[in-house]
Design a protein around this motif. Structure first.
Motif, PDB file in Angstrom:
ATOM      1  N   LYS A  73       2.327  -2.819   3.422  1.00  9.94           N
ATOM      2  CA  LYS A  73       3.039  -3.096   4.438  1.00  9.94           C
ATOM      3  C   LYS A  73       2.342  -2.760   5.987  1.00  9.94           C
ATOM      4  CE  LYS A  73       6.480  -3.991   1.602  1.00  9.94           C
ATOM      5  NZ  LYS A  73       5.842  -3.392   0.366  1.00  9.94           N
ATOM      6  N   ARG A  74       1.199  -2.675   5.935  1.00  9.36           N
ATOM      7  CA  ARG A  74       0.588  -2.361   7.347  1.00  9.36           C
ATOM      8  C   ARG A  74       0.147  -3.571   8.120  1.00  9.36           C
ATOM      9  NH1 ARG A  74      -4.393   0.434   5.704  1.00  9.36           N
ATOM     10  NH2 ARG A  74      -4.791   0.479   8.074  1.00  9.36           N
ATOM     11  N   PRO A 104       3.932   1.012  12.043  1.00 10.25           N
ATOM     12  CA  PRO A 104       4.655   1.601  10.968  1.00 10.25           C
ATOM     13  C   PRO A 104       5.873   2.157  11.611  1.00 10.25           C
ATOM     14  CG  PRO A 104       2.785   2.962  11.713  1.00 10.25           C
ATOM     15  CD  PRO A 104       2.517   1.719  12.422  1.00 10.25           C
ATOM     16  N   LEU A 416       9.164  -1.021   6.431  1.00 12.36           N
ATOM     17  CA  LEU A 416       7.873  -0.330   6.956  1.00 12.36           C
ATOM     18  C   LEU A 416       7.577   1.075   6.208  1.00 12.36           C
ATOM     19  CD1 LEU A 416       9.280  -0.292  10.532  1.00 12.36           C
ATOM     20  CD2 LEU A 416       8.034  -2.017   9.459  1.00 12.36           C
ATOM     21  N   SER A 417       5.865   0.950   6.265  1.00 13.34           N
ATOM     22  CA  SER A 417       5.214   2.023   5.413  1.00 13.34           C
ATOM     23  C   SER A 417       5.636   3.418   5.921  1.00 13.34           C
ATOM     24  CB  SER A 417       3.798   2.028   5.583  1.00 13.34           C
ATOM     25  OG  SER A 417       3.198   1.587   7.004  1.00 13.34           O
TER      26      SER A 417
END
Length: 417
Positions: A73-74, A104, A416-417
């Motif tokens: 998720k980056r 993030p 998001l991470s």
């Protein structure tokens, strides 16, 4: 070249739900991206309020076709083209893949390397489960490519394929399978009632090792001339594969198979329309299995035109989200709802990871006959709450400034991470 500006905060105007606000630097768990023409817009997502807030936009070198997040998720990978859809469309001469870093905390995107040229118009892209390869499908000519993803998330070189691959007719989706040792590609063909040329549809499977593919199987009934699959999705815990069959408005269920990728025969075939006997031309759309695997969702689309007093208007048909409950023992889906999409041509949609919110995006505005008058239904983003029984409750629609030339061609949800 890519517009390298970072996201501009658009706190005045735009999409916002009354009474809902976000601190500028607040931690955001879910974001929604909408691609209209070459512009990719970020929205914060409030799941509880079923609301979006517009945050800003970045530009691609051409019209956005599809996007896919890295497993971390980056990073987000976006493919674009100045080509048009369909065999009668413009082939175009500018086709690209771009990598972006995802902030993030906010979901804001910043370019991560320059545009990577692609051989023709990309129709779909995805990342394998290891995060090491970008898979891209092309519709005309039908084909696929594999590009390495560097350790820093940027895009690397194309992987040469030593064997001639069976890529069928009119590829529409390519994904790594759950074991990440095989790749599956959906090739729609052209076999709806008015298609010209006419050719077969099929699901192609390949072995996959270090980015190299080899043919495994081609899955289709008979000669494939009555089979127009569009997209598929996997059950999160069981060996079931759910396929949206566009041209025939069906939902087909297959089983993962170690030899061929998926079973040669479907386990189940279901109707997707509320009125399967309708003679109006329809097309099944994208498909997603809910996060807990209890329900599967796909869209029904109708977007063809007819003449009315010298003008083109909507010919009628169903624009809905079909909801199926999944039997957790057999995998059999049962249609429990056809929820009005409140817009025309729902081409993409996303479900938040909690399974409480479904967000669907329509492609373009549609002139519609209302008695003797003609009104235009704007393109939009439709928000639905998802009940415990899987059924959808419409909450609101945000109108989007899209046109036939500048379409909302892709949109999707990212956690998001």
């Amino acid at each position: 070249m890519v517009d390298r500006r970072t996201f501009t905060m658009l706190l005045a105007g735009g999409i916002a739900a009354p009474g809902v606000s976000f601190a500028q630097n607040a931690k955001v768990k879910n974001v929604f991206y909408s691609g209209v023409g070459p512009e990719l817009t970020l929205y914060s997502v409030d799941v509880d309020e079923a609301a979006l807030i517009r945050r800003g936009t970045v530009s691609m070198p051409a019209n956005i076709q599809y996007a896919w997040p890295h497993p971390s998720k980056r990073f987000l990978y976006v493919v674009s083209s100045n080509g048009g859809p369909g065999s009668a469309g413009v082939a175009g001469d500018r086709h690209f893949a771009n990598a972006f870093k995802i902030d993030p905390s906010t979901g804001a995107l910043t370019p991560h390397g320059g545009p990577l040229p692609l051989p023709s118009r990309p129709i779909h892209t995805s990342v394998d489960l290891s995060g090491e390869f970008l898979l891209t499908a092309y519709n005309d000519p039908s084909g696929l490519t594999v590009h390495r993803i560097n350790g820093d998330g940027s895009l690397g070189e194309r992987v040469d394929q030593p064997d001639t691959l069976d890529t069928g007719k009119y590829a529409h989706q390519v994904r790594a399978m759950p074991d990440n040792q095989r790749v599956i590609m959906v090739t729609r063909g052209n076999n709806a009632p008015t298609d010209n040329p006419v050719n077969p549809g099929s699901i192609k499977t390949f072995s996959f090792k270090n980015g190299v593919l080899a043919n495994l199987a081609a899955i289709h009934p008979g000669d494939g001339m009555q089979f127009g699959p569009r997209h598929l999705d996997f059950h999160p815990t069981q060996p079931w594969v759910y396929v949206s069959v566009e041209s025939q408005n069906k939902l087909a269920v297959y089983r993962l198979d170690p030899a061929t990728g998926i079973s040669r025969e479907p386990l189940f075939i279901k109707e997707t329309l509320s009125d399967p006997s309708s003679k109006t031309r329809q097309a099944a759309g994208p498909i997603h299995v809910g996060p807990d695997g209890r329900f599967v969702y796909l869209t029904n689309r109708a977007f063809w035109l007819t003449d009315f007093e010298g003008k083109k208007v909507f010919a009628g048909g169903e624009n809905s989200v079909a909801v199926f409950a999944i039997d957790q023992t057999t995998g059999e889906p049962t249609l429990i709802q056809n929820a009005d999409g409140h817009a025309n041509y729902l081409r993409t949609f996303g479900i938040d990871p909690t399974g409480h919110l479904l967000v669907a995006a329509s492609v373009w505005p549609m002139p519609t006959r209302q008695g003797t008058d003609i009104t235009v239904v704007p393109a939009g983003i439709s928000m639905f709450r998802v009940g415990g029984d899987g059924k959808l409750e419409f909450v609101r629609k945000y109108d989007i400034d899209a046109t036939a030339e500048k379409q909302q061609f892709w949109a999707g949800m990212v956690t998001l991470s």
